[in-house]
Scaffold this active site. Structure first.
Site, PDB file in Angstrom:
ATOM      1  N   TYR A   1     -18.942  44.237  23.190  1.00 39.77           N
ATOM      2  CA  TYR A   1     -17.965  45.016  23.959  1.00 39.77           C
ATOM      3  C   TYR A   1     -18.508  45.344  25.354  1.00 39.77           C
ATOM      4  CZ  TYR A   1     -15.845  45.986  19.357  1.00 39.77           C
ATOM      5  OH  TYR A   1     -15.300  45.897  18.107  1.00 39.77           O
TER       6      TYR A   1
ATOM      7  N   HIS B   1     -20.436  42.289  11.055  1.00 38.47           N
ATOM      8  CA  HIS B   1     -19.185  41.776  11.593  1.00 38.47           C
ATOM      9  C   HIS B   1     -19.042  40.279  11.339  1.00 38.47           C
ATOM     10  CE1 HIS B   1     -16.368  41.186  15.157  1.00 38.47           C
ATOM     11  NE2 HIS B   1     -15.765  42.041  14.382  1.00 38.47           N
TER      12      HIS B   1
END
Length: 122
Positions: free
Chosen positions: A11, A65
């Site tokens: 991110y 993830h």
């Protein structure tokens, strides 16, 4: 108000989130280990880097993830064991997964000592 923040190195906002957290009260932080990580040592490096950028000593949840690269590399269990070690060391309160299929979740559950508390689906 805001109760939790979901962040990951991909991110590219951890420094900014860390700044905001210094002015917030009781925010739970979730750190995601990126899908490109396929080695146990890499997972620890990513978590420690995230904690450092966030200026935190621990996260609420550390999440693994996208399992596909781990399954192909046959490192799902070694990476999960490293996350379990981090939890035992107090680096987080819980462990979770993200975007695990039923098959991947069953595979993980067959051998893990600490079960994931959630499977976040995007």
């Amino acid at each position: 108000g805001l109760e939790s923040v979901d962040t990951a190195p991909t991110y590219n906002n951890e420094m900014e989130v860390g700044l905001a957290l210094r002015h917030a009260r009781r925010i739970r932080v979730t750190i995601k280990v990126p899908k490109r990580v396929t080695e146990a040592s890499e997972s620890r490096e990513e978590v420690m880097k995230s904690l450092s950028l966030l200026k935190l000593s621990r996260a609420y949840i550390i999440m693994l993830h996208w399992p596909c690269d781990l399954i192909v590399a046959d490192t799902l269990f070694s990476v999960w064991e490293e996350l379990e070690a981090m939890k035992k060391e107090g680096l987080c309160s819980a462990l979770g997964v993200s975007n695990f299929t039923i098959g991947a979740l069953k595979k993980l559950l067959s051998r893990c000592a600490i079960k994931p508390v959630l499977n976040q689906i995007e």
